[in-house]
Write a protein that holds these residues in place. Structure first.
Motif, PDB file in Angstrom:
ATOM      1  N   ARG A   1       0.842  -1.220   0.000  1.00 34.49           N
ATOM      2  CA  ARG A   1       0.000   0.000   0.000  1.00 34.49           C
ATOM      3  C   ARG A   1       0.865   1.253   0.000  1.00 34.49           C
ATOM      4  NH1 ARG A   1      -3.421  -1.680   4.694  1.00 34.49           N
ATOM      5  NH2 ARG A   1      -4.109  -3.721   4.022  1.00 34.49           N
ATOM      6  N   LEU A   2       1.839   1.239  -0.898  1.00 34.70           N
ATOM      7  CA  LEU A   2       2.758   2.374  -0.976  1.00 34.70           C
ATOM      8  C   LEU A   2       2.740   2.961  -2.365  1.00 34.70           C
ATOM      9  CD1 LEU A   2       6.177   1.400   0.614  1.00 34.70           C
ATOM     10  CD2 LEU A   2       4.414   2.873   1.545  1.00 34.70           C
TER      11      LEU A   2
ATOM     12  N   TYR B   1      -2.827   1.649  16.338  1.00 28.65           N
ATOM     13  CA  TYR B   1      -2.809   1.956  14.900  1.00 28.65           C
ATOM     14  C   TYR B   1      -3.677   0.939  14.166  1.00 28.65           C
ATOM     15  CZ  TYR B   1       1.325   4.827  15.880  1.00 28.65           C
ATOM     16  OH  TYR B   1       2.186   5.772  16.376  1.00 28.65           O
TER      17      TYR B   1
ATOM     18  N   TYR C   1      10.580   4.503   5.698  1.00 20.46           N
ATOM     19  CA  TYR C   1       9.821   5.095   6.815  1.00 20.46           C
ATOM     20  C   TYR C   1       8.945   4.039   7.461  1.00 20.46           C
ATOM     21  CZ  TYR C   1       6.191   7.457   9.409  1.00 20.46           C
ATOM     22  OH  TYR C   1       5.306   7.815  10.408  1.00 20.46           O
ATOM     23  N   PHE C   2       8.176   3.298   6.661  1.00 20.25           N
ATOM     24  CA  PHE C   2       7.248   2.313   7.221  1.00 20.25           C
ATOM     25  C   PHE C   2       7.991   1.116   7.818  1.00 20.25           C
ATOM     26  CE2 PHE C   2       3.157   4.052   6.767  1.00 20.25           C
ATOM     27  CZ  PHE C   2       3.167   4.868   5.654  1.00 20.25           C
TER      28      PHE C   2
ATOM     29  N   HIS D   1       8.909   2.390  11.115  1.00 20.24           N
ATOM     30  CA  HIS D   1       7.692   2.588  11.915  1.00 20.24           C
ATOM     31  C   HIS D   1       7.215   1.256  12.501  1.00 20.24           C
ATOM     32  CE1 HIS D   1       3.617   3.852  13.034  1.00 20.24           C
ATOM     33  NE2 HIS D   1       3.135   2.890  12.280  1.00 20.24           N
ATOM     34  N   TYR D   2       7.114   0.227  11.662  1.00 25.03           N
ATOM     35  CA  TYR D   2       6.608  -1.050  12.151  1.00 25.03           C
ATOM     36  C   TYR D   2       7.638  -1.787  13.007  1.00 25.03           C
ATOM     37  CZ  TYR D   2       2.334  -0.483   9.525  1.00 25.03           C
ATOM     38  OH  TYR D   2       1.127   0.000   9.082  1.00 25.03           O
TER      39      TYR D   2
ATOM     40  N   TYR E   1      -0.008   9.762   3.502  1.00 26.88           N
ATOM     41  CA  TYR E   1       0.992  10.815   3.664  1.00 26.88           C
ATOM     42  C   TYR E   1       0.763  11.912   2.631  1.00 26.88           C
ATOM     43  CZ  TYR E   1       2.976   7.075   0.736  1.00 26.88           C
ATOM     44  OH  TYR E   1       3.151   6.039  -0.166  1.00 26.88           O
TER      45      TYR E   1
ATOM     46  N   LYS F   1     -12.024  -4.045   8.720  1.00 27.64           N
ATOM     47  CA  LYS F   1     -10.646  -3.562   8.692  1.00 27.64           C
ATOM     48  C   LYS F   1     -10.111  -3.379  10.107  1.00 27.64           C
ATOM     49  CE  LYS F   1     -10.754  -3.132   4.220  1.00 27.64           C
ATOM     50  NZ  LYS F   1     -10.113  -4.130   3.372  1.00 27.64           N
TER      51      LYS F   1
ATOM     52  N   GLY G   1      -3.810   0.680  10.806  1.00 28.58           N
ATOM     53  CA  GLY G   1      -3.215   0.300   9.524  1.00 28.58           C
ATOM     54  C   GLY G   1      -3.667   1.199   8.380  1.00 28.58           C
TER      55      GLY G   1
ATOM     56  N   THR H   1     -10.199  -5.497  13.047  1.00 26.80           N
ATOM     57  CA  THR H   1     -10.376  -6.715  13.842  1.00 26.80           C
ATOM     58  C   THR H   1      -8.991  -7.258  14.089  1.00 26.80           C
ATOM     59  OG1 THR H   1     -10.620  -7.959  11.792  1.00 26.80           O
ATOM     60  CG2 THR H   1     -12.640  -7.426  12.979  1.00 26.80           C
ATOM     61  N   ASN H   2      -8.775  -7.947  15.208  1.00 28.63           N
ATOM     62  CA  ASN H   2      -7.467  -8.564  15.461  1.00 28.63           C
ATOM     63  C   ASN H   2      -7.434  -9.994  14.959  1.00 28.63           C
ATOM     64  OD1 ASN H   2      -6.182  -6.401  16.485  1.00 28.63           O
ATOM     65  ND2 ASN H   2      -6.828  -6.802  18.574  1.00 28.63           N
TER      66      ASN H   2
ATOM     67  N   LEU I   1       0.435  -5.618   7.977  1.00 26.53           N
ATOM     68  CA  LEU I   1       1.508  -4.838   7.351  1.00 26.53           C
ATOM     69  C   LEU I   1       2.830  -5.034   8.095  1.00 26.53           C
ATOM     70  CD1 LEU I   1      -0.341  -1.520   6.413  1.00 26.53           C
ATOM     71  CD2 LEU I   1       0.765  -3.097   4.836  1.00 26.53           C
TER      72      LEU I   1
ATOM     73  N   SER J   1       1.344  -4.648  20.570  1.00 27.59           N
ATOM     74  CA  SER J   1       0.272  -4.195  21.464  1.00 27.59           C
ATOM     75  C   SER J   1      -0.314  -2.842  21.027  1.00 27.59           C
ATOM     76  CB  SER J   1       0.797  -4.074  22.902  1.00 27.59           C
ATOM     77  OG  SER J   1       1.916  -3.194  22.916  1.00 27.59           O
ATOM     78  N   LYS J   2       0.416  -2.147  20.163  1.00 26.14           N
ATOM     79  CA  LYS J   2      -0.072  -0.845  19.676  1.00 26.14           C
ATOM     80  C   LYS J   2      -0.677  -0.954  18.274  1.00 26.14           C
ATOM     81  CE  LYS J   2       1.285   2.934  21.188  1.00 26.14           C
ATOM     82  NZ  LYS J   2       0.492   4.004  21.799  1.00 26.14           N
ATOM     83  N   LEU J   3      -0.862  -2.194  17.820  1.00 25.38           N
ATOM     84  CA  LEU J   3      -1.360  -2.391  16.459  1.00 25.38           C
ATOM     85  C   LEU J   3      -2.627  -3.227  16.477  1.00 25.38           C
ATOM     86  CD1 LEU J   3       2.010  -3.362  14.722  1.00 25.38           C
ATOM     87  CD2 LEU J   3       0.947  -1.117  14.741  1.00 25.38           C
ATOM     88  N   MET J   4      -3.466  -3.027  15.448  1.00 26.87           N
ATOM     89  CA  MET J   4      -4.654  -3.873  15.296  1.00 26.87           C
ATOM     90  C   MET J   4      -4.964  -4.041  13.818  1.00 26.87           C
ATOM     91  SD  MET J   4      -7.901  -1.274  15.870  1.00 26.87           S
ATOM     92  CE  MET J   4      -8.332  -1.940  17.393  1.00 26.87           C
ATOM     93  N   GLY J   5      -5.740  -5.075  13.523  1.00 27.33           N
ATOM     94  CA  GLY J   5      -6.281  -5.248  12.166  1.00 27.33           C
ATOM     95  C   GLY J   5      -5.221  -5.249  11.086  1.00 27.33           C
ATOM     96  N   GLU J   6      -5.409  -4.347  10.117  1.00 27.90           N
ATOM     97  CA  GLU J   6      -4.538  -4.284   8.939  1.00 27.90           C
ATOM     98  C   GLU J   6      -3.103  -3.935   9.301  1.00 27.90           C
ATOM     99  OE1 GLU J   6      -7.252  -5.703   6.655  1.00 27.90           O
ATOM    100  OE2 GLU J   6      -5.468  -4.951   5.639  1.00 27.90           O
ATOM    101  N   SER J   7      -2.909  -3.199  10.360  1.00 30.82           N
ATOM    102  CA  SER J   7      -1.545  -2.787  10.713  1.00 30.82           C
ATOM    103  C   SER J   7      -0.726  -3.999  11.149  1.00 30.82           C
ATOM    104  CB  SER J   7      -1.548  -1.713  11.797  1.00 30.82           C
ATOM    105  OG  SER J   7      -2.097  -2.208  12.995  1.00 30.82           O
ATOM    106  N   LEU J   8      -1.356  -4.992  11.764  1.00 28.13           N
ATOM    107  CA  LEU J   8      -0.626  -6.203  12.139  1.00 28.13           C
ATOM    108  C   LEU J   8      -0.166  -6.952  10.885  1.00 28.13           C
ATOM    109  CD1 LEU J   8      -2.798  -7.420  15.139  1.00 28.13           C
ATOM    110  CD2 LEU J   8      -0.360  -6.873  15.239  1.00 28.13           C
TER     111      LEU J   8
END
Lengths: 239, 136, 97
Positions: B84-85, C36, B105-106, B109-110, C42, C94, C38, C96-97, B125, B116-123
């Motif tokens: 997603r860049l 976050y 950068y990402f 960042h990751y 930017y 989008k 996700g 959900t864990n 990624l 513990s600070k991530l959920m859903g799509e961020s995990l």
């Protein structure tokens, strides 16, 4: 370097752009007068007719006829001393060979061809690349190395090389490797063009053998010139 | 980097190839090649990125990153849908360079953000970025 | 369809996004219950990026986990609220864990 076990691999992202198999024969004027008869044999699949004319405003016989499929991805090119089959959606060698031989043999039978002057099998590959700063990182893509005093292929900005070499006892191979830029300037690529030709003691009824030989040599060359890194990309092993 | 520099490289090469010293002629390649009038637009294919320059180093990718370069009006874009860049610039080279900056950068960042600070799509990624490079 | 960069930045900040600056770009990370999600995008500095046209807005679509460029426009200008955006993310699984 790859070994023979990978020679038959089909790649998901192969850089192959176009393949042409051509035979040339002593000039046969009857081709010009009977091209319609040949067209009737291929009309169903190749119904788009294009001609090459040097001076469009003058009445003349076309130098070359080009018969293409509806989507222009395959076709046949005919002149009084040559016939060629090309495809831009290569289906693998077996099917390509069957299609090419079908055309050549049908043409040869109609115009009673016997001796040939030349056969040529040309593979045109286009390998998009990304620069590393200004450098063309050729070693990411191809196993070629040029080392001159103070100059190395690891520092090339661009490249244009072409050579003809003896392939084996029977054939020659013309190789072109150069950098190209797309018309819209969005992408650069390495053009990798192999043309295996034979020109001695050729007859129409051995065209199958010539095609097999040409393919075998070119395929092995391709497999060995492409780096393992780039093969990963060709297999779809990428992010 | 301006694309005209690349065009200059190619033009310089073409000039050298076309020029032959006085009283000589080009012996060159055999004039006969198979179907000389092959041509046309080449099909679009993405290009791979194998390394990312960071400061004075080059980071090697575990797998090449596929980059699709396009142009809309006066902007070039370099994109990868999985990550997603997208990068953008006035030339395709600037767009790729911009893409690489976002990638780094990402990655950082990751790397620096605990699960513990991530959920859903961020995990998802984070998993992708974790395995990008061979070495740091 | 275009949106001023400053409007994009202030809209995102008011709709649950956290800002992080780097030398050439400003990053916006969507946060929900302190995590976050996700959804990240930017903006770039420079004269070419004073206004984001349909092309640039379109590139942000996947980053913001939205379905259309129109949705991006609505989020980056006024029509879509922070709550509506959050609900969209939940409805589309989008978050959900």
């Amino acid at each position: 370097m790859s070994n023979k076990t990978t020679i038959n691999e089909i790649y998901e992202n192969a850089p192959l752009e176009e393949v042409v198999f051509e035979v040339r024969f002593p000039g046969e004027p009857s081709v010009a007068c009977n091209i319609d008869k040949f067209f009737e044999t291929i009309r169903i699949k190749f119904n788009q007719v294009l001609v090459t004319i040097k001076a469009p405003d003058q009445l003349q016989i076309p130098e070359l006829y080009r018969f293409e499929s509806e989507d222009s991805k395959q076709g046949i090119i005919v002149g009084i001393n040559k016939v060629a089959y090309f495809t831009k959606k290569y289906p693998g060698f077996k099917i390509f060979k069957d299609e090419a031989l079908d055309v050549i043999q049908s043409f040869g039978k109609l115009f009673k061809l016997d001796k040939l002057n030349r056969t040529g099998l040309r593979y045109i590959n286009i390998i998009p690349f990304t620069r590393e700063e200004t450098i063309l990182p050729i070693r990411n893509y191809l196993n070629i190395e040029v080392n001159l005093p103070l100059i190395s292929s690891s520092k090339f900005n661009s490249l244009n090389m072409a050579f003809v070499s003896k392939a084996n006892e029977e054939g020659n191979i013309t190789t072109q490797i150069r950098t190209i830029l797309s018309q819209d300037k969005t992408r650069e690529a390495i053009l990798l063009d192999f043309d295996y030709s034979k020109d001695a003691n050729l007859v129409i009824n051995k065209v199958n053998n010539y095609l097999e030989e040409s393919h075998g040599y070119t395929k092995e060359l391709f497999e060995n010139i492409i780096t393992d890194e780039y093969k990963k990309f060709m297999r779809g092993e990428m992010v | 980097m301006n694309t005209s520099i690349i065009e200059n490289y190619n033009a310089d090469l073409a000039d050298r190839l076309a020029s032959t010293p006085l009283h000589y002629q080009c012996s060159g390649l055999s004039a006969v090649t198979t179907m000389d009038n092959i041509g046309g637009n080449w099909a679009y294919r993405p290009a791979p990125i194998f390394t990312i320059p960071v400061d004075a180093r080059k980071l090697l990718m575990k797998k090449p990153i596929s980059v699709k370069v396009s142009r809309e009006d006066d902007l070039f874009f370099a994109e990868n849908e999985t990550l997603r860049l997208y990068g953008s610039g006035s030339t395709h080279l600037e767009a790729i360079e911009d893409f690489c900056k976002h990638l780094m950068y990402f990655f950082e960042h990751y790397k620096n953000t605990p699960d513990s600070k991530l959920m859903g799509e961020s995990l998802k990624l984070k998993e992708l970025y974790k395995d990008l490079f061979l070495e740091e | 369809m275009q949106v001023d960069r400053r409007v994009i930045e202030s809209s995102l900040l008011s709709k649950g996004f956290e800002k992080q600056e780097s030398s050439h770009h400003t990053y916006f990370h969507h946060i929900y219950v302190g995590k976050y999600t996700g959804a990240t995008t930017y903006t770039s500095r420079g004269t070419k990026y004073k206004t984001y046209n349909i092309g640039l807005l379109g590139k942000m679509k996947k980053q913001l986990l939205l379905g259309s460029t129109k949705d991006v426009y609505d989020l980056c200008s006024c029509p879509m609220t922070g709550e509506a955006y959050l609900q969209y993310l939940k409805d589309n699984n989008k978050i959900t864990n």
